[in-house]
Design a protein around this motif. Structure first.
Motif: not given
Length: 126
Positions: A30-31, A65-67, A53-60
């Motif tokens: 997160l910036p 590192a990609d996040v 959005v970042l949490l959803r990406l992590k959740e999936t």
């Protein structure tokens, strides 16, 4: 909600611990949030949306590192758009593969439940 929010408000809104948000900032997921004159983090709607959005990406299942790479690309907007698109398409394929595997596992579980329910029924005398 508009305007600035404290780290505690954002954490409560998203069901996170404030230390988790601080950690995500430290590792580049997160910036960093802008600070008020007293040095406290102040999150705008855009920051909160990105965190969602970042949490959803992590959740999936997207690796941190990609996040973090996604976050860096967001900060390059609009120049990072093709790379973000590529990253999201690759992640989508992984999610679809995982979903297919889960669907197959769920079908097996459902069959076993059916088998055991049939076995659990008392047999009727003939």
């Amino acid at each position: 909600m508009n305007g600035n929010r404290s780290i505690g408000e954002v954490a409560a809104e998203l069901g996170l611990d404030p230390d988790t948000i601080r950690y995500y900032e430290r590792v580049g997921v997160l910036p960093p949030a802008p600070r008020d004159p007293a040095g406290r983090r102040q999150y705008l709607d855009d920051h909160v949306h990105l965190l969602e959005v970042l949490l959803r990406l992590k959740e999936t299942g997207m690796p941190l590192a990609d996040v973090a790479a996604f976050t860096r690309l967001v900060q390059q907007d609009p120049h990072g758009v093709p790379e973000r698109l590529q990253l999201l398409r690759a992640h989508r394929e992984r999610v679809l593969a995982n979903r297919a595997a889960l669907d197959a596992a769920l079908a097996l579980i459902d069959r076993k439940i059916g088998d055991y329910e049939a076995r659990a029924q008392p047999s009727r005398p003939s």
